[in-house]
Motif scaffolding. Structure first.
Motif, mmCIF file in Angstrom:
data_model
loop_
_atom_site.group_PDB
_atom_site.id
_atom_site.type_symbol
_atom_site.label_atom_id
_atom_site.label_comp_id
_atom_site.label_asym_id
_atom_site.label_seq_id
_atom_site.Cartn_x
_atom_site.Cartn_y
_atom_site.Cartn_z
ATOM 1 N N TRP A 58 -2.852 -35.469 149.429
ATOM 2 C CA TRP A 58 -3.953 -36.209 148.822
ATOM 3 C C TRP A 58 -5.073 -36.413 149.849
ATOM 4 N N ILE A 61 -6.953 -33.082 150.410
ATOM 5 C CA ILE A 61 -7.746 -32.738 149.212
ATOM 6 C C ILE A 61 -8.961 -33.647 149.096
ATOM 7 N N TYR A 65 -12.917 -32.599 149.316
ATOM 8 C CA TYR A 65 -13.790 -32.952 148.187
ATOM 9 C C TYR A 65 -15.058 -33.622 148.726
#
Length: 109
Positions: A58, A61, A65
């Motif tokens: 997480w 990612i 992002y």
């Protein structure tokens, strides 16, 4: 467990990093920095909640992002929900006593 890793973190801007179940600090004097230690302990709790591997997935990612969106690595780092919670609550040395599970979720932008 808190470890001082001067050689490992020597040429970085990192004062401390949490790699479950360890908190690694750059300098011995950081052992006295309650705010830094609390920040890293918040990350320990986040990692435990997400069974460690899902935390790291997480984290990466979310970092990418924000990096592609903001085009700035430091701003991307500061925008990660885990970091937002840790920075927001690092001054509250009693935070982990009252923190609810998945509290980082409310720090999502």
């Amino acid at each position: 467990m808190i470890l001082v890793c001067q050689r490992l973190l020597k040429n970085t801007k990192i004062s401390g990093i949490t790699l479950f179940p360890f908190i690694l600090l750059q300098k011995p004097e950081n052992l006295q920095n309650e705010i830094l230690i609390n920040h890293e302990k918040i990350h320990l709790r986040q990692q435990a909640e997400l069974l460690v591997i899902f935390f790291y997935l997480w984290y990466v990612i979310e970092y990418y992002y924000w990096f592609f969106r903001l085009k700035n690595s430091f701003l991307a780092y500061k925008s990660i929900s885990f970091e937002r919670e840790a920075y927001a609550m690092e001054d509250d040395l009693n935070y982990l006593e009252t923190r609810k599970i998945w509290s980082f979720w409310k720090y999502k932008i």
